[in-house]
Design a protein around this motif. Sequence first.
Motif, PDB file in Angstrom:
ATOM      1  N   SER A  41       0.976  -0.990   0.016  1.00  0.00           N
ATOM      2  CA  SER A  41       0.041  -0.126  -0.076  1.00  0.00           C
ATOM      3  C   SER A  41       0.745   1.288   0.072  1.00  0.00           C
ATOM      4  CB  SER A  41      -0.884   0.134   1.143  1.00  0.00           C
ATOM      5  OG  SER A  41      -0.041  -0.070   2.553  1.00  0.00           O
ATOM      6  N   GLY A  42       2.125   1.185   0.040  1.00  0.00           N
ATOM      7  CA  GLY A  42       3.223   2.233  -0.055  1.00  0.00           C
ATOM      8  C   GLY A  42       3.300   2.744   1.364  1.00  0.00           C
ATOM      9  N   ASP A  43       3.017   2.434   2.583  1.00  0.00           N
ATOM     10  CA  ASP A  43       3.166   2.904   3.668  1.00  0.00           C
ATOM     11  C   ASP A  43       4.354   2.341   4.436  1.00  0.00           C
ATOM     12  OD1 ASP A  43       0.585   4.224   3.719  1.00  0.00           O
ATOM     13  OD2 ASP A  43      -0.564   2.156   4.493  1.00  0.00           O
ATOM     14  N   ALA A  44       4.976   1.303   3.748  1.00  0.00           N
ATOM     15  CA  ALA A  44       6.327   0.820   4.267  1.00  0.00           C
ATOM     16  C   ALA A  44       7.432   0.705   3.324  1.00  0.00           C
ATOM     17  CB  ALA A  44       6.282  -0.373   5.000  1.00  0.00           C
ATOM     18  N   VAL A  45       8.671   1.110   3.438  1.00  0.00           N
ATOM     19  CA  VAL A  45       9.801   1.033   2.260  1.00  0.00           C
ATOM     20  C   VAL A  45      10.736   0.346   2.839  1.00  0.00           C
ATOM     21  CG1 VAL A  45      10.474   3.446   2.766  1.00  0.00           C
ATOM     22  CG2 VAL A  45      10.813   2.489   0.644  1.00  0.00           C
ATOM     23  N   ASN A  46      11.417  -0.554   1.987  1.00  0.00           N
ATOM     24  CA  ASN A  46      12.927  -0.996   2.431  1.00  0.00           C
ATOM     25  C   ASN A  46      13.965  -0.164   1.835  1.00  0.00           C
ATOM     26  OD1 ASN A  46      12.210  -3.674   3.528  1.00  0.00           O
ATOM     27  ND2 ASN A  46      11.081  -3.751   1.773  1.00  0.00           N
ATOM     28  N   LYS A  64      20.255  -4.348   6.127  1.00  0.00           N
ATOM     29  CA  LYS A  64      19.189  -4.212   5.935  1.00  0.00           C
ATOM     30  C   LYS A  64      18.334  -3.494   6.713  1.00  0.00           C
ATOM     31  CE  LYS A  64      18.487  -8.682   3.362  1.00  0.00           C
ATOM     32  NZ  LYS A  64      17.561  -9.937   3.103  1.00  0.00           N
ATOM     33  N   GLY A  65      17.585  -2.379   6.061  1.00  0.00           N
ATOM     34  CA  GLY A  65      16.659  -1.440   7.108  1.00  0.00           C
ATOM     35  C   GLY A  65      15.532  -0.921   6.312  1.00  0.00           C
ATOM     36  N   GLY A  66      14.964  -0.226   6.841  1.00  0.00           N
ATOM     37  CA  GLY A  66      13.619   0.339   6.312  1.00  0.00           C
ATOM     38  C   GLY A  66      12.712   1.027   7.403  1.00  0.00           C
ATOM     39  N   PHE A  67      11.489   1.502   6.756  1.00  0.00           N
ATOM     40  CA  PHE A  67      10.667   2.072   7.527  1.00  0.00           C
ATOM     41  C   PHE A  67       9.275   1.956   7.278  1.00  0.00           C
ATOM     42  CE2 PHE A  67       8.330   6.518   8.125  1.00  0.00           C
ATOM     43  CZ  PHE A  67       7.928   6.353   9.421  1.00  0.00           C
ATOM     44  N   ASP A  68       8.492   1.623   8.178  1.00  0.00           N
ATOM     45  CA  ASP A  68       7.231   1.167   8.100  1.00  0.00           C
ATOM     46  C   ASP A  68       6.456   2.382   8.904  1.00  0.00           C
ATOM     47  OD1 ASP A  68       4.400   0.289   8.241  1.00  0.00           O
ATOM     48  OD2 ASP A  68       4.954  -1.494   9.437  1.00  0.00           O
ATOM     49  N   ALA A 274       9.671  -7.863 -15.579  1.00  0.00           N
ATOM     50  CA  ALA A 274       9.416  -7.491 -14.230  1.00  0.00           C
ATOM     51  C   ALA A 274       8.150  -7.178 -13.685  1.00  0.00           C
ATOM     52  CB  ALA A 274      10.406  -6.187 -13.622  1.00  0.00           C
ATOM     53  N   ASP A 275       7.215  -6.634 -14.746  1.00  0.00           N
ATOM     54  CA  ASP A 275       5.846  -6.094 -14.432  1.00  0.00           C
ATOM     55  C   ASP A 275       4.839  -7.163 -14.211  1.00  0.00           C
ATOM     56  OD1 ASP A 275       6.655  -3.581 -14.940  1.00  0.00           O
ATOM     57  OD2 ASP A 275       6.072  -3.489 -16.921  1.00  0.00           O
ATOM     58  N   SER A 276       5.264  -8.425 -14.687  1.00  0.00           N
ATOM     59  CA  SER A 276       4.227  -9.708 -14.265  1.00  0.00           C
ATOM     60  C   SER A 276       4.558 -10.177 -12.696  1.00  0.00           C
ATOM     61  CB  SER A 276       4.577 -10.744 -15.302  1.00  0.00           C
ATOM     62  OG  SER A 276       5.938 -11.333 -15.012  1.00  0.00           O
ATOM     63  N   VAL A 277       5.457  -9.665 -11.997  1.00  0.00           N
ATOM     64  CA  VAL A 277       5.555 -10.051 -10.983  1.00  0.00           C
ATOM     65  C   VAL A 277       5.083  -9.108  -9.839  1.00  0.00           C
ATOM     66  CG1 VAL A 277       7.410 -10.471  -8.958  1.00  0.00           C
ATOM     67  CG2 VAL A 277       7.870 -10.987 -11.283  1.00  0.00           C
ATOM     68  N   THR A 278       4.105  -9.825  -8.909  1.00  0.00           N
ATOM     69  CA  THR A 278       3.214  -9.000  -7.951  1.00  0.00           C
ATOM     70  C   THR A 278       3.484  -8.944  -6.369  1.00  0.00           C
ATOM     71  OG1 THR A 278       1.154  -9.542  -9.641  1.00  0.00           O
ATOM     72  CG2 THR A 278       0.860  -9.006  -7.312  1.00  0.00           C
ATOM     73  N   PRO A 279       3.678  -8.294  -6.044  1.00  0.00           N
ATOM     74  CA  PRO A 279       3.749  -8.350  -4.431  1.00  0.00           C
ATOM     75  C   PRO A 279       2.681  -8.886  -3.667  1.00  0.00           C
ATOM     76  CG  PRO A 279       4.196  -5.958  -5.120  1.00  0.00           C
ATOM     77  CD  PRO A 279       3.390  -6.745  -6.368  1.00  0.00           C
ATOM     78  N   ILE A 280       3.107  -9.686  -2.999  1.00  0.00           N
ATOM     79  CA  ILE A 280       1.951 -10.466  -2.291  1.00  0.00           C
ATOM     80  C   ILE A 280       1.253  -9.571  -1.282  1.00  0.00           C
ATOM     81  CG2 ILE A 280       3.270 -11.418  -0.248  1.00  0.00           C
ATOM     82  CD1 ILE A 280       2.108 -14.069  -0.501  1.00  0.00           C
ATOM     83  N   GLY A 281       1.776  -8.469  -0.742  1.00  0.00           N
ATOM     84  CA  GLY A 281       0.825  -7.573  -0.032  1.00  0.00           C
ATOM     85  C   GLY A 281      -0.551  -6.963  -0.773  1.00  0.00           C
ATOM     86  N   ALA A 282      -0.250  -7.237  -2.096  1.00  0.00           N
ATOM     87  CA  ALA A 282      -1.367  -6.801  -2.934  1.00  0.00           C
ATOM     88  C   ALA A 282      -2.659  -7.608  -2.882  1.00  0.00           C
ATOM     89  CB  ALA A 282      -1.076  -6.542  -4.484  1.00  0.00           C
ATOM     90  N   THR A 287      -6.139  -5.846  -3.421  1.00  0.00           N
ATOM     91  CA  THR A 287      -6.221  -5.206  -4.599  1.00  0.00           C
ATOM     92  C   THR A 287      -5.646  -6.051  -5.801  1.00  0.00           C
ATOM     93  OG1 THR A 287      -3.897  -4.662  -3.891  1.00  0.00           O
ATOM     94  CG2 THR A 287      -5.544  -2.974  -3.290  1.00  0.00           C
ATOM     95  N   HIS A 288      -5.257  -7.397  -5.414  1.00  0.00           N
ATOM     96  CA  HIS A 288      -4.874  -8.537  -6.303  1.00  0.00           C
ATOM     97  C   HIS A 288      -5.714  -9.767  -5.987  1.00  0.00           C
ATOM     98  CE1 HIS A 288      -3.243 -11.427  -8.877  1.00  0.00           C
ATOM     99  NE2 HIS A 288      -2.559 -10.332  -9.458  1.00  0.00           N
ATOM    100  N   LYS A 289      -6.442 -10.322  -7.058  1.00  0.00           N
ATOM    101  CA  LYS A 289      -7.119 -11.400  -6.742  1.00  0.00           C
ATOM    102  C   LYS A 289      -6.279 -12.748  -6.222  1.00  0.00           C
ATOM    103  CE  LYS A 289     -10.995 -10.207  -9.538  1.00  0.00           C
ATOM    104  NZ  LYS A 289     -11.879 -10.778 -10.698  1.00  0.00           N
ATOM    105  N   GLY A 290      -5.249 -12.690  -6.397  1.00  0.00           N
ATOM    106  CA  GLY A 290      -4.239 -13.905  -6.032  1.00  0.00           C
ATOM    107  C   GLY A 290      -4.693 -15.015  -7.017  1.00  0.00           C
TER     108      GLY A 290
END
Length: 331
Positions: A41-46, A64-68, A274-282, A287-290
Amino acid sequence: MDGGKTPAHELAIVPEGMIADLLTRQASFDAVEKVFAAMASGDAVNFPVVREALGHEDALYGFKGGFDAAGGVLGLKAGGYWPHNLERRGLINHQSTVFLFDPDSGRVKAMVGGNLLTALRTAAASSVSIKHLARKDAKVLGMVGAGHQAKFQLRAALETHAFDEVIGWNYHPEMLPGLAAVAEEMGLPFRAVDLPGLRAADVIITITSSFAPSLLADHVSPGTHLACMGTDTKGKQEVEAALLARASVFCDEVAQSVTIGEAQHAVASGLIDADSVTPIGAVINGTHKGRQSADEITLFDGTGVGLQDLAVADAIVTTALARGMATVVPI
């Protein structure tokens, strides 16, 4: 402030030896599922990963770091791989520590042992993929790999879904009794198979450190879900690239999947883009049917991201503080 003084600041320390008592597989699962959703959803970034050869002890070391923003978690995991630890020091070869910071002030707030945490968050990621992508009627779990991490993967998968049987293959078959013992402990039969025998599996977890594919497209039946968890470096490869061309491919993070994950080989050879790879978070967010059909092959490319470590570390610290188990040091 009182009398012009800055309020005392405290650091919570949770050492490696306490993690097993503080972190359940369910808590790990919940933290990873939530942060995958926040990423999509764009609320967290690595943040970009730093990984370097030290030129000392043949070790690889990095960050490895990030912000949620959704979870209010900021931090990094520092550590790497010391290949001679076990033989020379009786220590595991992977060593890491997680540091958490206050996102409002930037001050350090926690230091958490990262070794068991890493194993549990990796297993949680594959289990999240099983929950959201495997067929609900999946009965047979297949394992490719039988090392230390494979046992964590198996336990987590069996707690996530009601399987009837576990089958497994390993390059060194003498290691398979370790998986059989875990399956028996969980009340399920285990059967060793050759690679073509994995066609009987409804879900397959691959967890090896291979640089050449062992699982081929012909070894996988329609409707199977795969969680590929071992490829996290350029050149590593567990499954044939042609398998990704047959599958709907999901991942933890697209940028890592297509550069250091299982998808790197299929993208490089033009079998997928690369565009055919979907984040599982979707899928988690809806937002993706899986999975779209019972015959669809789904594949989760789990490369491991810093936000997984931070989310699980934050859960550990919260529990440790609530139970009075953390060492709290004024700084």
